[in-house]
Design a protein around this motif. Structure first.
Motif, short mmCIF file in Angstrom:
data_model
loop_
_atom_site.label_atom_id
_atom_site.label_comp_id
_atom_site.label_asym_id
_atom_site.label_seq_id
_atom_site.Cartn_x
_atom_site.Cartn_y
_atom_site.Cartn_z
N ALA A 138 4.86 -16.36 2.01
CA ALA A 138 4.43 -14.86 2.78
C ALA A 138 5.44 -13.44 2.26
N ALA A 139 6.29 -14.17 1.36
CA ALA A 139 6.97 -13.11 0.87
C ALA A 139 6.77 -12.84 -0.57
N THR A 140 6.16 -13.24 -2.15
CA THR A 140 6.01 -12.81 -2.69
C THR A 140 4.39 -11.75 -2.97
N PRO A 141 4.19 -10.78 -2.65
CA PRO A 141 3.10 -9.85 -2.42
C PRO A 141 1.86 -9.91 -3.33
N LEU A 142 0.83 -10.04 -3.82
CA LEU A 142 -0.48 -10.29 -3.40
C LEU A 142 -1.40 -8.97 -4.30
N ASN A 143 -1.27 -8.27 -5.44
CA ASN A 143 -1.48 -6.83 -5.76
C ASN A 143 -3.05 -7.08 -6.63
N PRO A 144 -3.50 -7.44 -6.30
CA PRO A 144 -4.97 -7.33 -7.17
C PRO A 144 -4.67 -6.17 -8.08
N ARG A 145 -5.42 -6.51 -9.60
CA ARG A 145 -5.48 -5.69 -10.61
C ARG A 145 -7.60 -5.75 -10.76
N VAL A 146 -7.55 -3.99 -10.72
CA VAL A 146 -8.85 -3.77 -10.64
C VAL A 146 -8.76 -3.59 -12.60
N GLU A 147 -10.17 -3.94 -13.30
CA GLU A 147 -10.61 -3.49 -14.33
C GLU A 147 -12.21 -2.75 -14.37
N VAL A 148 -11.59 -2.18 -15.65
CA VAL A 148 -13.65 -0.91 -15.41
C VAL A 148 -13.77 -1.04 -16.97
N THR A 149 -14.29 -1.74 -17.02
CA THR A 149 -15.58 -2.47 -17.99
C THR A 149 -15.65 -0.32 -19.34
N PRO A 150 -16.16 -0.68 -20.46
CA PRO A 150 -17.02 1.01 -21.13
C PRO A 150 -18.47 0.57 -20.27
N ASP A 151 -19.11 0.28 -19.55
CA ASP A 151 -19.98 0.36 -18.96
C ASP A 151 -19.85 0.77 -17.20
N GLY A 152 -18.70 0.76 -17.33
CA GLY A 152 -18.36 1.26 -15.62
C GLY A 152 -18.32 0.86 -14.09
N GLN A 153 -19.00 -0.78 -14.52
CA GLN A 153 -18.68 -1.93 -13.94
C GLN A 153 -17.12 -1.64 -13.62
N PHE A 167 -1.56 -0.33 1.65
CA PHE A 167 -0.52 -0.85 2.86
C PHE A 167 -0.26 -2.04 2.26
N ASP A 168 1.49 -2.73 2.50
CA ASP A 168 1.60 -3.76 2.20
C ASP A 168 2.00 -4.06 3.76
N THR A 169 1.05 -5.75 3.43
CA THR A 169 0.51 -6.04 4.53
C THR A 169 0.56 -7.54 4.66
N TRP A 170 1.76 -8.12 6.00
CA TRP A 170 1.24 -9.29 5.98
C TRP A 170 0.98 -10.11 7.40
N PHE A 171 0.53 -11.09 6.86
CA PHE A 171 -1.02 -12.02 7.39
C PHE A 171 -0.02 -12.49 7.93
N PHE A 172 -0.86 -12.87 9.37
CA PHE A 172 -0.18 -14.08 9.94
C PHE A 172 -1.05 -14.68 10.70
N TRP A 179 1.77 -15.82 6.24
CA TRP A 179 0.45 -16.50 5.41
C TRP A 179 0.42 -16.37 4.56
N ALA A 180 0.40 -14.62 4.43
CA ALA A 180 0.43 -14.07 2.75
C ALA A 180 0.83 -12.14 3.21
N ARG A 181 0.98 -12.08 2.09
CA ARG A 181 1.01 -10.22 2.18
C ARG A 181 0.31 -10.24 0.21
N TRP A 182 -0.14 -9.06 1.10
CA TRP A 182 -1.27 -7.72 0.20
C TRP A 182 -1.07 -6.92 -0.05
N ILE A 183 -1.07 -6.12 -0.64
CA ILE A 183 -1.04 -4.91 -1.22
C ILE A 183 -1.51 -4.28 -1.68
N THR A 184 -2.19 -3.08 -1.22
CA THR A 184 -3.91 -1.94 -1.74
C THR A 184 -3.87 -1.13 -3.23
#
Length: 257
Positions: free
Chosen positions: A236-251, A169-174, A156-161
């Protein structure tokens, strides 16, 4: 997507470099329900990684995960070489067996069938031995004259922490359909609650973003045949690597590809 407070704090404090991501697999188990389907979820015990969050059965790849497979296209579907792909598939089947008692395997004499009830005393003895790494799934299946039904696992998909997490984890979802005559059991010791539940009823349950996103995608499939059809077009081959954004106010915000 906003993050839970503890994860937000780790993101703010992260300076790098990220730790390596360990290969893992998780299985979304489905069963028919009225005119749609239910999913099997478990809430990780507080002593576990991601304790208190709802997830699907799964875990990291073990060195013993080297099964013989039916499907020959796993490297292409999972985006890794043959040995690594088979290990991921083996981990998915093993973790499902360890955590739920569900065995995706069938007799060598009847390759199109799956095992019937696996909740007897002898099966529980073998399941516990596999969980303790005293017995491999390959050994278990060979002793019982069975083979892995990896054709029942739908990638189904592939996610990277995200990079800021101390355990990645480099996790494959089935996705898999509950075999007839088998019943899930809460036997892993890693959860404090398990449930069969419709996707609509998962609203509000605490989950990591990949779990929630997977459920949102499955919600577009009204029936199990719809899920099977959709899986043929999933990447399910291309890893999804979420990107984190930290704003100046800490959000802290998680951007999902």
């Amino acid at each position: 997507m906003p993050l839970p407070p503890a994860m937000s704090q780790r993101a703010r404090e992260f300076t790098g470099p990220p730790v390596p991501a360990r290969p893992a697999a998780t299985v979304v188990l489905l069963r028919p329900h009225a005119d749609t389907f239910q999913v099997y979820v478990l809430r990780r015990a507080s002593t576990m990684v991601f304790g208190g969050l709802y997830a699907f059965p799964g875990g990291t790849v073990d060195p013993s995960d080297r099964p013989d497979t039916i499907r020959a296209d796993w490297p292409g579907r999972l985006g890794v070489p043959t040995g690594e792909a088979h290990a991921v598939v083996g981990a998915a089947a093993r973790e499902l067996f360890e955590e739920t008692g569900i065995l995706l395997a069938g007799s060598l004499a009847e390759p199109d069938h799956t095992a019937t009830a696996t909740d007897g005393v002898d099966w529980e003895t073998d399941r516990a031995a596999v969980q303790r790494r005293e017995l491999t799934m390959t050994e278990l299946l060979a002793r019982r004259g069975m083979r892995l039904r990896d054709d029942l696992l739908l990638p189904w998909a592939r996610w990277i922490t995200p990079d800021f997490e101390p355990k990645r984890f480099d996790t494959w979802f089935f996705v898999a359909l509950l075999p007839e005559a088998q019943t899930t059991r809460d036997v892993s010791g890693e959860a404090d609650r398990t449930a069969w539940i419709t996707i609509e009823d998962t609203a509000g349950l605490p989950m990591l973003p990949p779990t929630r996103r997977t459920l949102d995608q499955l919600a577009a499939c009204r029936t199990i045949p719809d899920v099977v059809a959709a899986s043929a077009h999933r990447d399910a081959a291309t890893p999804l690597n979420p990107r984190v954004e930290v704003t100046p106010d800490g959000q802290v915000t998680l951007h999902i590809p």
